[in-house]
Design a protein around this motif. Structure first.
Motif, PDB file in Angstrom:
ATOM      1  N   GLY A  82     -37.845 -28.719-102.165  1.00 22.40           N
ATOM      2  CA  GLY A  82     -38.635 -28.046-101.143  1.00 22.40           C
ATOM      3  C   GLY A  82     -38.606 -26.537-101.192  1.00 22.40           C
ATOM      4  O   GLY A  82     -39.193 -25.872-100.325  1.00 22.40           O
ATOM      5  N   SER A  83     -37.941 -25.958-102.190  1.00 25.35           N
ATOM      6  CA  SER A  83     -37.894 -24.509-102.303  1.00 25.35           C
ATOM      7  C   SER A  83     -39.000 -24.009-103.233  1.00 25.35           C
ATOM      8  O   SER A  83     -39.769 -24.789-103.780  1.00 25.35           O
ATOM      9  CB  SER A  83     -36.524 -24.054-102.832  1.00 25.35           C
ATOM     10  N   ALA A  84     -39.058 -22.688-103.406  1.00 24.81           N
ATOM     11  CA  ALA A  84     -40.015 -22.081-104.314  1.00 24.81           C
ATOM     12  C   ALA A  84     -39.272 -21.492-105.505  1.00 24.81           C
ATOM     13  O   ALA A  84     -38.051 -21.325-105.458  1.00 24.81           O
ATOM     14  CB  ALA A  84     -40.808 -20.993-103.603  1.00 24.81           C
TER      15      ALA A  84
ATOM     16  N   ALA B   5     -49.580 -24.384-105.649  1.00 21.72           N
ATOM     17  CA  ALA B   5     -48.428 -24.426-106.545  1.00 21.72           C
ATOM     18  C   ALA B   5     -47.203 -23.841-105.859  1.00 21.72           C
ATOM     19  O   ALA B   5     -47.313 -22.958-105.002  1.00 21.72           O
ATOM     20  CB  ALA B   5     -48.724 -23.659-107.835  1.00 21.72           C
ATOM     21  N   SER B   6     -46.029 -24.324-106.223  1.00 20.76           N
ATOM     22  CA  SER B   6     -44.789 -23.891-105.589  1.00 20.76           C
ATOM     23  C   SER B   6     -44.135 -22.716-106.303  1.00 20.76           C
ATOM     24  O   SER B   6     -42.976 -22.400-106.042  1.00 20.76           O
ATOM     25  CB  SER B   6     -43.797 -25.055-105.519  1.00 20.76           C
ATOM     26  N   GLY B   7     -44.873 -22.077-107.218  1.00 17.82           N
ATOM     27  CA  GLY B   7     -44.327 -20.926-107.912  1.00 17.82           C
ATOM     28  C   GLY B   7     -44.641 -20.976-109.395  1.00 17.82           C
ATOM     29  O   GLY B   7     -45.450 -21.787-109.854  1.00 17.82           O
ATOM     30  N   PHE B   8     -44.007 -20.088-110.146  1.00 15.62           N
ATOM     31  CA  PHE B   8     -44.227 -20.082-111.584  1.00 15.62           C
ATOM     32  C   PHE B   8     -42.948 -19.667-112.302  1.00 15.62           C
ATOM     33  O   PHE B   8     -42.073 -19.015-111.733  1.00 15.62           O
ATOM     34  CB  PHE B   8     -45.384 -19.142-111.964  1.00 15.62           C
ATOM     35  N   ILE B   9     -42.843 -20.070-113.554  1.00 14.17           N
ATOM     36  CA  ILE B   9     -41.742 -19.644-114.411  1.00 14.17           C
ATOM     37  C   ILE B   9     -42.321 -19.219-115.752  1.00 14.17           C
ATOM     38  O   ILE B   9     -43.401 -19.662-116.151  1.00 14.17           O
ATOM     39  CB  ILE B   9     -40.687 -20.756-114.614  1.00 14.17           C
ATOM     40  N   LEU B  10     -41.604 -18.357-116.443  1.00 19.69           N
ATOM     41  CA  LEU B  10     -42.044 -17.909-117.754  1.00 19.69           C
ATOM     42  C   LEU B  10     -41.766 -18.982-118.807  1.00 19.69           C
ATOM     43  O   LEU B  10     -40.767 -19.699-118.717  1.00 19.69           O
ATOM     44  CB  LEU B  10     -41.328 -16.611-118.137  1.00 19.69           C
TER      45      LEU B  10
END
Length: 225
Positions: A134-136, A111-116
């Motif tokens: 292409g960023s995280a 996964a490329s990250g997470f958000i609330l």
């Protein structure tokens, strides 16, 4: 010329077991000129089927669902040969908590990250654009905190890292610190196009998918700490 042909919209899949939450997200994203929601699913199993069928660019994936949760679905998306997806989408985990060990596991899987889940609509949209580019969508400091209780592999530098050139190692360390391409360019006196070239070479040599994986790799192998 039709702008849609010049700048194709980002194809998004929404995966969450709360229909009302999915519907709200679909309305928000559908109102963006550069996005379209092309699939929805209520759990990981349904998500895999929808992803195979529609081929989204970005998937917003809830962490906790049943019978298959978002972590397992993410593992299968990025697992070698487990699911025939063709081009793998970028995955953003949706979580209720700032420090979620399940999100950390999903990041390890690809996964490329997470958000609330209570993030603002503007932040959700910008996160999708960032990941698609292409960023995280998680700061390296936050990622390190997520991984702090996980065992590191070994203090010895891994072979693939040792094969990086001196300049590539400098760029690697800068990315691991969370610097943007522009900041790396200024710090190392390189053009941004050269920075992008180095990052591409680093990802290829270390068999990593994106920038957030560089942070994970750096932390797991005690590089730069």
């Amino acid at each position: 010329m039709d702008e849609k042909l010049t700048h194709p919209r980002i194809r998004v899949a929404l995966v969450d077991d709360q229909q009302l939450f999915r519907s709200g997200l679909a309305v928000i994203l559908g109102a963006q000129p550069d996005m379209e929601v092309i699939a929805q699913a209520a759990d990981g199993t349904e998500a895999l089927a929808q992803i195979c069928m529609h081929g989204p660019d970005v998937v917003l994936m809830d962490v906790q669902m049943s019978p298959m949760d978002g972590v397992e679905a993410t593992r299968r998306i990025f697992g070698d040969g487990e699911v025939n997806l063709g081009a793998r989408p970028k995955v953003i985990m949706l979580t209720t908590f700032d420090w979620d060990e399940h999100a950390a596991t999903a990041i390890r899987h690809g996964a490329s990250g997470f958000i609330l889940k209570d993030s603002t609509p503007e932040f959700v949209c910008e996160s999708i654009r960032a990941v698609h580019g292409g960023s995280a969508v998680i700061a390296p400091q936050s990622l390190a905190a997520l991984l702090r209780d996980e065992p590191v592999s070994t203090p010895e530098l891994p072979g693939p890292y040792l094969e990086l050139t001196e300049r590539e190692r400098e760029v690697f360390n800068a990315v691991a610190l969370g610097l943007t391409n522009q900041e790396i360019s200024s710090k190392l006196f390189l053009s941004e196009s050269t920075v992008k070239t180095h990052i591409g070479a680093i990802l290829r040599k270390l068999s990593l998918r994106d920038r957030v994986q560089i942070v994970v790799y750096s932390y797991e192998n005690c590089i730069g700490r």
